[in-house]
Design an enzyme around this catalytic site. Sequence first.
Site, short mmCIF file in Angstrom:
data_model
loop_
_atom_site.label_atom_id
_atom_site.label_comp_id
_atom_site.label_asym_id
_atom_site.label_seq_id
_atom_site.Cartn_x
_atom_site.Cartn_y
_atom_site.Cartn_z
N LYS A 22 0.85 -1.22 0.00
CA LYS A 22 0.00 0.00 0.00
C LYS A 22 0.87 1.25 0.00
CE LYS A 22 -1.81 1.54 4.09
NZ LYS A 22 -1.62 2.96 4.43
N ASN A 23 1.87 1.28 0.88
CA ASN A 23 2.63 2.52 1.06
C ASN A 23 3.68 2.74 -0.03
OD1 ASN A 23 1.01 2.96 3.21
ND2 ASN A 23 2.55 2.47 4.77
N CYS A 116 -5.55 12.64 12.27
CA CYS A 116 -6.26 11.36 12.15
C CYS A 116 -6.15 10.67 13.51
CB CYS A 116 -5.65 10.51 11.05
SG CYS A 116 -4.07 9.82 11.52
N ARG A 121 -0.58 14.74 12.71
CA ARG A 121 -0.10 14.50 11.34
C ARG A 121 0.20 15.81 10.61
NH1 ARG A 121 -1.49 9.14 9.95
NH2 ARG A 121 0.15 9.21 8.40
N ASP A 305 4.33 0.89 12.14
CA ASP A 305 3.14 0.20 11.61
C ASP A 305 3.02 -1.23 12.09
OD1 ASP A 305 3.20 1.82 8.33
OD2 ASP A 305 2.61 2.51 10.32
N ARG A 399 -8.66 -0.73 4.67
CA ARG A 399 -7.83 0.27 3.98
C ARG A 399 -6.46 -0.30 3.63
NH1 ARG A 399 -7.57 5.97 6.69
NH2 ARG A 399 -6.21 6.10 4.88
C1 EPZ Z 1 3.82 7.12 6.17
O1 EPZ Z 1 3.03 8.12 6.79
C2 EPZ Z 1 2.95 5.88 6.07
N1 EPZ Z 1 1.79 6.15 5.24
C3 EPZ Z 1 2.50 5.46 7.47
O2 EPZ Z 1 1.76 4.25 7.34
C4 EPZ Z 1 3.75 5.18 8.31
O3 EPZ Z 1 3.35 4.86 9.63
C5 EPZ Z 1 4.65 6.41 8.32
O4 EPZ Z 1 4.97 6.80 6.97
C6 EPZ Z 1 5.95 6.16 9.06
O5 EPZ Z 1 6.63 5.09 8.48
C7 EPZ Z 1 1.92 6.10 3.89
O6 EPZ Z 1 2.99 5.86 3.35
C8 EPZ Z 1 0.67 6.33 3.09
P1 EPZ Z 1 5.81 10.55 8.35
P2 EPZ Z 1 3.56 9.66 6.85
O7 EPZ Z 1 5.67 11.78 7.54
O8 EPZ Z 1 4.26 9.98 5.59
C9 EPZ Z 1 5.89 13.87 11.74
C10 EPZ Z 1 -0.02 2.76 7.75
O9 EPZ Z 1 -0.48 2.24 8.78
N2 EPZ Z 1 5.81 14.84 10.64
O10 EPZ Z 1 7.08 9.75 8.27
O11 EPZ Z 1 2.44 10.51 7.27
C11 EPZ Z 1 4.55 13.18 11.96
O12 EPZ Z 1 3.73 13.96 12.81
C12 EPZ Z 1 0.37 4.23 7.76
O13 EPZ Z 1 0.17 2.15 6.66
C13 EPZ Z 1 5.96 16.20 10.93
O14 EPZ Z 1 6.14 16.59 12.09
O15 EPZ Z 1 4.61 9.55 8.03
C14 EPZ Z 1 4.91 11.87 12.60
O16 EPZ Z 1 5.11 12.09 13.98
C15 EPZ Z 1 0.14 4.88 9.10
N3 EPZ Z 1 5.87 17.09 9.93
C16 EPZ Z 1 6.26 11.55 11.97
O17 EPZ Z 1 6.74 12.76 11.37
C17 EPZ Z 1 5.66 16.70 8.63
O18 EPZ Z 1 5.63 17.58 7.73
C18 EPZ Z 1 6.21 10.46 10.91
O19 EPZ Z 1 5.46 10.94 9.87
C19 EPZ Z 1 5.52 15.33 8.35
C20 EPZ Z 1 5.59 14.41 9.37
#
Ligand code: EPZ
Length: 419
Positions: A22-23, A116, A121, A305, A399
């Site tokens: 998915k990701n 969410c 996020r 995850d 999902r």
């Molecule tokens: C991706 O989410 C994945 N989703 C998530 O999978 C996964 O848990 C996550 O990466 C971490 O590996 C998809 O790929 C669609 P991040 P993403 O940006 O991109 C902070 C699942 O269950 N952050 O690495 O949203 C944020 O708050 C899902 O399949 C900022 O502060 O993850 C979080 O604490 C859930 N500012 C941390 O970084 C930003 O601009 C990780 O977020 C962006 C993120």
Amino acid sequence: MGEYHIKGGQRLSGQLSIYGAKNAVLPMLAAVVLNKGISVIHNCPRISDTFMVIKILKAIGADVKMEGTTITIDSTGADNYEVPEKYVREMRSSIIFLGSVLGRFGQVKISYPGGCELGARPIDLHLKGIRQLGANIVEEGGFIVAEAAKLKGARIDLDFPSVGATENIMLAAVLAEGRTIISNAAKEPEIVDMQNFLCAMGAKVSGAGKDTIVIDGVKNLHDVEYTVMPDRIVAGTYLTAAAITGGELLLTNVSPSHLHPITSKLAETGCEIKTEKTRVYLKAPKELKPIERLRTHPHPGFPTDMQPQLMALLSTAKGMSIVEETVFESRNKHISELIRMGANIVLLQDGMTSVVTGVKKLQGANVICRDLRGGAALILAGLAAEGKTVVTNSVFVERGYVDIEEDLRIIGADICYVK
Ligand code: EPZ
């Protein structure tokens, strides 16, 4: 909203093949907007998030069809730079269209994705990086409106190795003028898969999987045919299902190297792990051992995850484990429901550290799924529990998992899906 009805106690054993990630596929489906032509992507998981992204591509003006697990997109005629708000509100990861729509049209209007069940996020790192590429971004009325006559390469130092921010910046940089360097980039395998996909379209991207990714802008891209990597979180979830039921499982169509952060932790609980080229085998121990300290961390650390699933497993281990969620501030909605099933878990005041003391047996109960991986964890707990468990709100699980109940039934689970 469907339910999963589970009768616990069955020892799972058998073999499963793992479908596409998915990701990995979601950012690739955003990337096709950059190619004014035909993109064919194989091994796409038939999950609701995939179907949602197809709706977004059609709203942008692309022709899209999905046959089996192959999606064919012709984005020649794409002409709409406004990503419909209803889709972004429903699936926050559609923020990934920010970079690709901007890269294609020089402008984009997209709703703020909002928080969410996992937390706030924020997308500050996405916006900061894309501003550094020369975009003018206005945030008003819950929308992000970005425009750039011509995006220009820049050096971008990410404060945190955000997966989404890394992907969005990569997408915006592919057709920009000059070189973009992303340091402290996310190193997840899905980022490497995306780099390979972009290069197959004619982009010039290198370094994915390491700290620094380099993108040299090109004038345009060309048609592409690509096969998505297997889903390492689905694979890890199924291995954990075998572990929590004292069973054994052979997975095919997997990348063992992607799974190492997960299988190394399963080995710590006493599971026997064997790997070959595209296969992983797990055999559970008679008695699961606790993990002194399980901390989630960006790749190659233990993936967030898989945290809820491992917590369910450790709830049945002999002894005490400490589970620290360091990535998402609210990835703890599964804890109260596991406690309803007899788990002994204390969530400390920081809301991110849990003390898990294993119990002999979980008890079946009616539990509520509040997010994708938390729902998977409750299903795993139900497989091991005494008696019947009903997990409601299947929409979250759907999902990210294709017919999870069918796969689990293949390896011996007594589970059915009730609409
Ligand atoms: C991706 O989410 C994945 N989703 C998530 O999978 C996964 O848990 C996550 O990466 C971490 O590996 C998809 O790929 C669609 P991040 P993403 O940006 O991109 C902070 C699942 O269950 N952050 O690495 O949203 C944020 O708050 C899902 O399949 C900022 O502060 O993850 C979080 O604490 C859930 N500012 C941390 O970084 C930003 O601009 C990780 O977020 C962006 C993120």
